[in-house]
Structure formats: structure tokens, C-alpha cells
Scaffold this motif. Structure first.
Motif, PDB file in Angstrom:
ATOM      1  N   ALA A 195       0.816  -1.213   0.000  1.00 58.63           N
ATOM      2  CA  ALA A 195       0.000   0.000   0.000  1.00 58.63           C
ATOM      3  C   ALA A 195       0.852   1.266   0.000  1.00 58.63           C
ATOM      4  O   ALA A 195       0.481   2.268  -0.614  1.00 58.63           O
ATOM      5  N   LEU A 196       1.998   1.217   0.676  1.00 56.60           N
ATOM      6  CA  LEU A 196       2.814   2.421   0.842  1.00 56.60           C
ATOM      7  C   LEU A 196       3.962   2.523  -0.163  1.00 56.60           C
ATOM      8  O   LEU A 196       4.609   3.563  -0.249  1.00 56.60           O
ATOM      9  N   GLY A 197       4.205   1.455  -0.906  1.00 62.41           N
ATOM     10  CA  GLY A 197       5.248   1.517  -1.918  1.00 62.41           C
ATOM     11  C   GLY A 197       6.658   1.523  -1.358  1.00 62.41           C
ATOM     12  O   GLY A 197       7.566   2.128  -1.947  1.00 62.41           O
ATOM     13  N   PHE A 198       6.844   0.873  -0.229  1.00 59.90           N
ATOM     14  CA  PHE A 198       8.168   0.713   0.363  1.00 59.90           C
ATOM     15  C   PHE A 198       8.452  -0.775   0.512  1.00 59.90           C
ATOM     16  O   PHE A 198       7.565  -1.534   0.909  1.00 59.90           O
ATOM     17  N   PRO A 199       9.691  -1.210   0.228  1.00 62.12           N
ATOM     18  CA  PRO A 199      10.031  -2.623   0.423  1.00 62.12           C
ATOM     19  C   PRO A 199       9.855  -3.035   1.887  1.00 62.12           C
ATOM     20  O   PRO A 199       9.972  -2.201   2.796  1.00 62.12           O
ATOM     21  N   VAL A 200       9.606  -4.299   2.108  1.00 64.94           N
ATOM     22  CA  VAL A 200       9.452  -4.809   3.474  1.00 64.94           C
ATOM     23  C   VAL A 200      10.676  -4.478   4.314  1.00 64.94           C
ATOM     24  O   VAL A 200      10.574  -4.129   5.496  1.00 64.94           O
ATOM     25  N   ASP A 201      11.866  -4.557   3.695  1.00 66.66           N
ATOM     26  CA  ASP A 201      13.104  -4.286   4.436  1.00 66.66           C
ATOM     27  C   ASP A 201      13.122  -2.894   5.046  1.00 66.66           C
ATOM     28  O   ASP A 201      13.753  -2.668   6.084  1.00 66.66           O
ATOM     29  N   PHE A 202      12.445  -1.950   4.400  1.00 67.27           N
ATOM     30  CA  PHE A 202      12.438  -0.575   4.922  1.00 67.27           C
ATOM     31  C   PHE A 202      11.870  -0.539   6.339  1.00 67.27           C
ATOM     32  O   PHE A 202      12.393   0.164   7.206  1.00 67.27           O
ATOM     33  N   PHE A 203      10.807  -1.293   6.569  1.00 61.42           N
ATOM     34  CA  PHE A 203      10.111  -1.238   7.858  1.00 61.42           C
ATOM     35  C   PHE A 203      10.895  -1.926   8.973  1.00 61.42           C
ATOM     36  O   PHE A 203      10.573  -1.765  10.148  1.00 61.42           O
ATOM     37  N   GLU A 204      11.927  -2.661   8.598  1.00 58.22           N
ATOM     38  CA  GLU A 204      12.714  -3.400   9.587  1.00 58.22           C
ATOM     39  C   GLU A 204      14.052  -2.729   9.898  1.00 58.22           C
ATOM     40  O   GLU A 204      14.878  -3.271  10.615  1.00 58.22           O
ATOM     41  N   GLY A 205      14.259  -1.528   9.359  1.00 58.88           N
ATOM     42  CA  GLY A 205      15.499  -0.802   9.596  1.00 58.88           C
ATOM     43  C   GLY A 205      15.508  -0.123  10.956  1.00 58.88           C
ATOM     44  O   GLY A 205      14.535  -0.197  11.724  1.00 58.88           O
TER      45      GLY A 205
END
Length: 362
Positions: A53-63
Motif C-alpha cells: 500500500a505504501l510503496g516501500f520494500p518490506v526491508d524498509f520497515f525493519e530498519g
């Protein structure tokens, strides 16, 4: 492990409220609120829905945690009625750009900041002081993005979806940042860069930088910085006609309207002459555009050299984006639309600290 601040940042970057994100993802409003505050964490499948929905890779949210740019420290050059969500979105994009800056700063030796923060001089004096410090004398200012970068300002482009935001600047610690809208004419882009320099000099990092008075001061600084008094007096006659103004603006690479304002400010145009010139320029299309103006946009030489240097050693832009946890589209919004190609590494040396030093020109 999902980092709550990254969910908030991604949502703001897309200009969404919690309610709108709830509708897009089918995730309850309460759950989203809990994720952003850290009270609970989303499951793997839920993170995937947020990512899509937000157009960010999953890895972004785990930084790691990301500190958003401080609202109070930003000087906005934006329309008066610009929605708060638009400003939040632009601020979020700026936060991501500072992450790119930190990534670059770990690998390259960038110019040290050389932007004076003056007491309370008037804008005309402040502009002259900066010109003197930077060795410009009274000659027309060169490429403004290159000039700022050579004196340690980190300059990035704003994503094109923020048309209402012309530019903004801030100090992040001891490092000055400027963000510029690339949808403007070249002449107006130069003025925006000088305007933001005025904010950095006169209103930061510890002084108030918002409100009509601060904007007026930054405008006057930009006018004086781009069109020094002695230079204008030496080239422009009293009572200049519109055709003379259009010809004269090419000397300083400014808009016709900006030069008209400067002529009036220096008493080279009377009030009546100023109003008449503005009316005629407006009728010729100079109010919103710059007919037959400059065509080559001023862009970042630091970003160009950095990505050329990286590619010459086998590091592609997609690798940088992946390490930052963002998409290539997101990365490109910060880079002035530059097309990065491989070079042989010229203009770059390795410093004693292992960082690569960049050779810059102004």
C-alpha cells in the motif's frame, strides 16, 4: 522486527492519514495506531500489506529508528494554504534524503559546511557579507546548486508530487540542507536556492525561520545575493523599459519579475513604473513562466560525482536504494532527474580516512 517510526514515515511520505491507510489495507484503524506507537507489532503478512500500500520494500520497515526532520527548524517556501499533510509528506521525503546523505557521508569526503549564521544584519548586508566570504565580489552568481554544494550545503530535489512546496531548508545539527522543486523555471529555481540560503544565514539554526517577516527577509536576501547593487547600477538605466528588463535579466540569470522588483527596490523604477512593468510582463506571460528563458536546469554535481564514482567501482544505484530500504523510484526523486553513467573515476581521490574526496567546481 518492525520499527514503528518507519511505518509513520512511510505513511506521511504518501500523504495518507491513518484512516486512509486503513481503507487501503483493510487493517483496522486501532491496529495501525498500535503499530505506529509501538504498542503492538504487525505480523509478517500485515507488513506485506503495508509494504504494498505504501510503496516501500518490506526491508524498509525493519530498519533502525529514523528521526524525522524537526518541524520547528524548517523554513518552508510554500503556498500559504498548503495542506499540512503536503508539508508532512515533503518533510518525510526530506528525512529520507538525509538518510541518503548519511550513507554518502560514510563513503565520501564532502565539503565542510561554510555557511555563516549571522546575528541580525539586514538582508542586503547579509547577502553582501556572504558574497564577500565566498569570494564572489559583485559578479553574477554562478550555478547556485554548485555554489551551495561547494560550501557544504547538502542539496536534494523534492519529489514532483509536491507542486505546492517550492523549496525548504534547515540545519540538521551542524549540517545545512536545501531541498528544491524541479518543476519551476530555471530562473525561479535559482531564486529559490538563494532564498533558502537566506534562511540558513539569517534564521538558523537557533533563530525563528517562519512567518511572513522571515519570508520577506529571505526574499530580499535572494534578490541582493543574485543581483548585487553595484552590478545592477552598472548595467541598468533609470526607468528601464520592459524590453530592457527582459534583456537585462539574462545578465544575472533571474526572472524578469525578480529583476523588476530589484530595480524598484534600488529606486531605479518609480512606483508607477514598477506597476506598469509588472502589468506588461504579466500580459506577456512572465507572471507564471519565463518565455525564452534558460533551458538547462541547475542540478547537483555532488550527487552526479558520487553515483558516477560508485558505478565505476561496480556499485549501482539499485544497490544504494536496497541498502536504504527504498525503491529506485524513491531514490530518483532526490537526484534532480540525473541520468547517472559510468566514468573512469576522474576528479576523485582517496583521503587518509579512507573516504573518497570529490573535486567540485563552482
Amino acid at each position: 522486527m518492525v520499527t514503528p517510526s518507519r511505518i509513520t514515515l512511510a505513511r506521511k511520505r504518501r500523504g495518507l492519514t491513518l484512516g486512509e491507510l486503513s481503507e487501503l489495507t483493510g487493517i483496522s484503524l486501532q491496529s495501525l495506531s498500535n503499530y505506529e506507537t509501538g504498542r503492538t507489532g504487525p505480523r509478517v503478512g500485515t507488513v506485506g500489506r503495508l509494504s504494498q500500500a505504501l510503496g516501500f520494500p518490506v526491508d524498509f520497515f525493519e530498519g533502525p529508528e529514523i528521526d524525522e526532520l524537526p518541524v520547528d527548524g524548517i523554513s518552508w517556501r510554500a503556498r500559504t494554504k498548503t495542506p499540512v499533510r503536503t508539508l508532512d509528506a515533503a518533510k518525510a521525503a526530506g528525512t529520507l534524503a538525509t538518510q541518503l546523505y548519511e550513507w554518502i557521508d560514510e563513503r565520501f569526503r564532502l565539503p565542510a559546511p561554510d555557511v555563516p549564521t549571522l546575528g541580525k544584519p539586514d538582508p542586503e548586508t547579509a547577502a553582501q557579507m556572504v558574497r564577500t566570504r565566498w569570494g564572489l565580489g559583485s559578479v553574477p552568481a554562478p550555478n547556485m546548486v554548485h555554489l551551495l554544494e561547494s560550501h557544504g550545503v547538502r542539496v536534494f530535489s523534492l519529489a514532483p508530487d509536491y507542486a505546492e512546496v517550492d523549496a525548504f531548508a534547515l540545519w540538521r545539527g551542524a549540517v545545512p540542507f536545501v531541498f528544491l522543486n524541479t518543476g519551476k523555471t530555471v530562473e525561479r529555481g535559482r531564486f529559490d536556492a538563494a532564498h533558502e540560503l537566506g534562511h540558513l544565514v539569517m534564521h538558523g539554526p537557533d533563530r525563528q525561520c517562519v512567518g511572513p517577516e522571515a519570508e520577506r527577509q529571505a526574499n530580499d536576501f535572494a534578490s541582493a545575493f543574485l543581483m548585487p547593487t553595484s552590478s545592477v547600477l552598472g548595467h541598468m538605466p533609470h526607468g528601464a523599459h520592459v524590453d530592457q528588463i527582459i534583456k537585462g535579466k539574462r545578465i544575472w540569470k533571474v526572472s524578469a519579475m525578480a529583476l523588476t522588483y530589484r530595480l524598484h527596490d534600488l529606486h531605479l523604477l518609480t512606483d508607477w513604473q514598477y506597476r506598469s512593468a509588472c502589468t506588461e510582463l504579466s500580459s506577456r506571460g512572465y507572471r507564471t513562466d519565463e518565455p525564452q528563458g534558460l533551458k538547462k536546469r541547475e542540478t547537483s554535481q555532488i550527487l552526479t560525482k558520487v553515483f558516477q564514482g560508485l558505478r565505476a567501482t561496480g556499485v549501482r544505484p539499485s544497490t544504494v536504494a536496497a541498502e536504504l530500504g527504498i525503491t529506485m523510484d524513491e531514490l530518483n526523486t532526490m537526484l534532480f532527474g540525473l541520468t547517472i553513467t559510468a566514468v573512469d573515476g576522474g576528479g576523485e581521490t582517496t583521503a587518509s580516512d579512507g573516504k573518497r574526496a570529490l573535486a567540485l567546481v563552482t
